[in-house]
Design a protein around this motif. Structure first.
Motif, short mmCIF file in Angstrom:
data_model
loop_
_atom_site.label_atom_id
_atom_site.label_comp_id
_atom_site.label_asym_id
_atom_site.label_seq_id
_atom_site.Cartn_x
_atom_site.Cartn_y
_atom_site.Cartn_z
N CYS A 232 -27.08 63.21 -6.17
CA CYS A 232 -25.99 62.94 -5.50
C CYS A 232 -26.07 64.34 -4.35
N ASP A 233 -25.88 64.27 -3.29
CA ASP A 233 -25.91 65.35 -2.81
C ASP A 233 -24.56 65.07 -1.88
N GLY A 234 -24.15 64.45 -1.89
CA GLY A 234 -21.77 65.18 -1.41
C GLY A 234 -21.39 66.04 -2.01
N VAL B 141 -25.48 71.08 -6.58
CA VAL B 141 -26.72 71.68 -6.12
C VAL B 141 -27.55 72.61 -7.07
N GLU B 142 -27.23 72.79 -7.71
CA GLU B 142 -28.16 73.85 -9.17
C GLU B 142 -28.92 72.31 -10.05
N VAL B 143 -28.29 71.40 -10.29
CA VAL B 143 -28.76 70.41 -10.56
C VAL B 143 -30.22 69.20 -10.13
N CYS C 33 -22.54 60.54 -1.33
CA CYS C 33 -21.68 60.16 -2.21
C CYS C 33 -22.05 59.21 -2.86
N LEU C 34 -22.15 58.69 -4.14
CA LEU C 34 -22.67 57.69 -5.16
C LEU C 34 -20.95 56.86 -5.25
N GLY C 35 -20.33 57.28 -5.25
CA GLY C 35 -19.16 56.80 -5.48
C GLY C 35 -18.33 56.99 -6.56
#
Ligand code: FES
Length: 228
Positions: free
Chosen positions: A150-152, A161-163, A191-193
């Motif tokens: 996810c990049d939400g 961001v680090e992941v 966003c994956l909810g």
């Protein structure tokens, strides 16, 4: 992309029924319209590939041959017929029909889109717009495992961001790219909810919550092992 195939209003109900019971369907020759993006990688390939690399390349070649088969398989036809039988009109099955194709072929090529269009009597343009709208329908070749970190904003605030950077570093690929062995493709999604479990990632139909840098390295190793 060509959109000259008949729409749902161009064929009679009887004609559609006939089409849906045929054993196989051969796609029109639209090779001139193919626009399949190459799988990219940031890895540097040696001039003399190892046997491991050769095997991986051979595997990709075979996979692409299946992906672009000019006929719907009996299995695909059976599943499409089932969808059409329960739908009020052909366009209603568009997203599920695209999923059928992707499940069998790994992604939806232009050839596959034309085949599907002719069989379910929904225009190529309409199917392409549906495929483009849904993030999980792939219009270019992907690896065996597609990683969707996810990049939400919630995930980013919790280390997303680090992941994502750790995934890129471990696999030597950037977002949108596939590893040379065709194992992994990295496609971040908004966003994956599951913000309460941030940072999260979807891969192989599973949601992986509360990711850390240590967890992500172990997880990728496990996903890699699952496919070997
Ligand atoms: S921002 Fe990542 S799940 Fe919502």
């Amino acid at each position: 992309m060509s959109g000259d195939l008949p729409s749902s209003g161009d064929a009679s109900t009887d004609e559609q029924a006939d089409n849906h019971t045929q054993a196989t369907y051969t796609a029109p020759d639209n090779s001139h319209t193919q626009n399949v993006l190459p799988v990219q990688s940031t890895r540097t390939e040696s001039a003399s590939p190892s046997s491991e690399t050769s095997n991986a390349l051979a595997k990709i070649t075979n996979r692409q041959a299946v992906d672009n088969s000019p006929q719907l398989s009996p299995c695909e036809i059976k599943q499409l017929d089932k969808l059409l039988a329960s739908a009020p009109y052909p366009a209603a099955v568009s997203i599920d029909a695209l999923k059928v194709i992707q499940q069998q072929r790994g992604w939806v090529s232009d050839t596959s889109l034309s085949l599907l269009s002719a069989y379910i009597q929904v225009s190529v343009a309409e199917l392409d717009s549906v495929a483009t709208f849904y993030n999980l329908i792939f219009r270019q070749a992907v690896g065996e495992v597609v990683l969707h970190p996810c990049d939400g904003i919630s995930c980013d605030l919790m280390g997303g961001v680090e992941v994502r950077a750790a995934i890129s570093q471990k696999l030597h690929i950037n977002p949108g790219e596939t590893t040379p062995d065709n194992r992994f493709t990295l496609i971040p999604l908004p966003c994956l909810g599951a913000c309460d479990k941030a940072p999260v990632m979807i891969a192989s139909k599973h949601v992986y919550p509360h990711l850390t840098l240590n967890k992500i390295a172990q997880l990728i190793d496990e996903l890699d092992g699952d496919k070997k």
